[in-house]
Design an enzyme around this catalytic site. Sequence first.
Site, PDB file in Angstrom:
ATOM      1  N   CYS A  82       0.834  -1.209   0.000  1.00  0.00           N
ATOM      2  CA  CYS A  82       0.000   0.000   0.000  1.00  0.00           C
ATOM      3  C   CYS A  82       0.868   1.259   0.000  1.00  0.00           C
ATOM      4  CB  CYS A  82      -0.986  -0.038   1.174  1.00  0.00           C
ATOM      5  SG  CYS A  82      -2.321   1.173   1.024  1.00  0.00           S
ATOM      6  N   HIS A 140      -3.176  -5.516   1.551  1.00  0.00           N
ATOM      7  CA  HIS A 140      -2.540  -5.692   2.861  1.00  0.00           C
ATOM      8  C   HIS A 140      -2.506  -7.153   3.309  1.00  0.00           C
ATOM      9  CE1 HIS A 140      -2.197  -1.435   3.800  1.00  0.00           C
ATOM     10  NE2 HIS A 140      -3.406  -1.270   3.297  1.00  0.00           N
ATOM     11  N   GLU A 181      -0.697  -8.375   5.463  1.00  0.00           N
ATOM     12  CA  GLU A 181      -0.455  -8.413   6.912  1.00  0.00           C
ATOM     13  C   GLU A 181      -1.749  -8.344   7.711  1.00  0.00           C
ATOM     14  OE1 GLU A 181       0.006  -5.904   4.910  1.00  0.00           O
ATOM     15  OE2 GLU A 181      -0.346  -3.974   5.882  1.00  0.00           O
TER      16      GLU A 181
END
Lengths: 206, 297
Positions: free
Chosen positions: A78, A171, A173
């Site tokens: 991002c 994302h 994560e």
Amino acid sequence: MNIGVLAVQGDFAEHCHVLRTIGATAIEVRLPDHLAGLDGLIIPGGESTTLSRLMSLYGLREPVARMASSGKAVWGTCAGMIMLANEITEADPVPLQLMDVGVQRNAFGRQVDSFEQALAIRGFGDDEYHGIFIRAPVIIRVGAGVDVLAALPDGRPVAVQQGKLLATSFHPELTADARVHRYFVALAGGPSFDPDAPAIAAPRVR
Amino acid sequence: MVVDVLTGTFTVKSGHAQMLKGGVIMDVVTPDQARIAQESGAVAVMALERVPADIRADGGVARMSDPTMISQIIDAVSIPVMAKCRIGHFVEAQILQAMGVDYVDESEVLTPADEAHHVWKHDFAVPFVCGCRDLGEALRRISEGAAMIRTKGEAGTGDVVEAVRHMRAVQGAIRKLRTLPDDEMVVEARDLRVSLDLLQQTREEGRLPVVNFAAGGVATPADAALMMQLGADGVFVGSGIFKSGDPARRAHAIVQAVTHYQDPHILADVSKNLGEAMVGISARSIPAEQLLATRSV
């Protein structure tokens, strides 16, 4: 494997958690000294204008660029993808110009337009990847040496690789699917990538 | 091929707050101030007509800001823009969502519109941040759909004491949870007036299930680093920046203090020559009926 995570701002703790869960050593990077001995570096999600300023202020741009040019793996998610780009559609923030791609910030609109969507990622087998896009950027120009690993149904690229440099609009994560992290650790010289490795525990705020 | 695209999910709402972590969100009242905040490294701005110190001084009813002013600030910066609605005023929230505000702060700084009910935030695609003074209040707001929490402190004072009190209350209550046996959790949930499920989740994770910023009284880089060391994920600075002598310099210093909150040498450097801090008022000198933090809990 020692993987640094740029920790000047953003969701670095979430990246560190996934890395530790899959057996890598995660090191928070706030100052140039913290880059010593790393096998790879992740630039996390966050606010790209903030990352840009703090990287300049604390002398992180040049050593990160040197890391990339010396063949170390670097991955941006991002805001991190914005920082890796060669050019972006605005004058601010100032990207690191490490990957031959052009990037548009906030490409999908404002926060109410943030979305989740399943993606097919090249080399990840039949299981789709859960893409989480938050005020996400998109790639609008792909240079000759850059591979597109995933794109939206309309064809816009959202995951690209150039040598050992990796960039994702979304994302990983924030999901329990650690495949992109495993893929990156393999790029950095760790265990070879196994797309069938099991998911990790449900994600949470760190 | 049918492609499902999901928007307004709790994942993208709370995920946005995760991207703000380690950052500073600054109150601004003009597009120029918004640009100064962005230039200084703010991760977001809170657009409002008056900073809390002025709301406190002016008295009267404080409401959602004029949409014209919020739109001008949205146009002035590329970072996320937040705006405040009154507690329980779901129509102000609908208006802010329609305007494209990135986060709504259902805020005790404005005069509450409903003293019994907060906005049912699950119904909105725009995420909400809400204030809390303790763990029970935080979890009640999360039950209603808040995707981010901030400890309240006492806004518009420049006095960090209430921010510290509220952050310690939240963190202390979570530490206590971790020592409770299973069979005492039901009573704990009842005492805190929260759901057992959410309380168990908080115990398991050892932290609030959403991002938690500090707010209400942060005026210096040292204040900001103090809140970070006490466990905040980031910091809101309201009146502390644009009520000070040199706002750009102070804003920039507080941003650095939040990144390097564990490094006293850097904190010393960034604290130098910042000019006058906001004058401030001691939170203890404020009569109970004028405290903002105790509104609609």
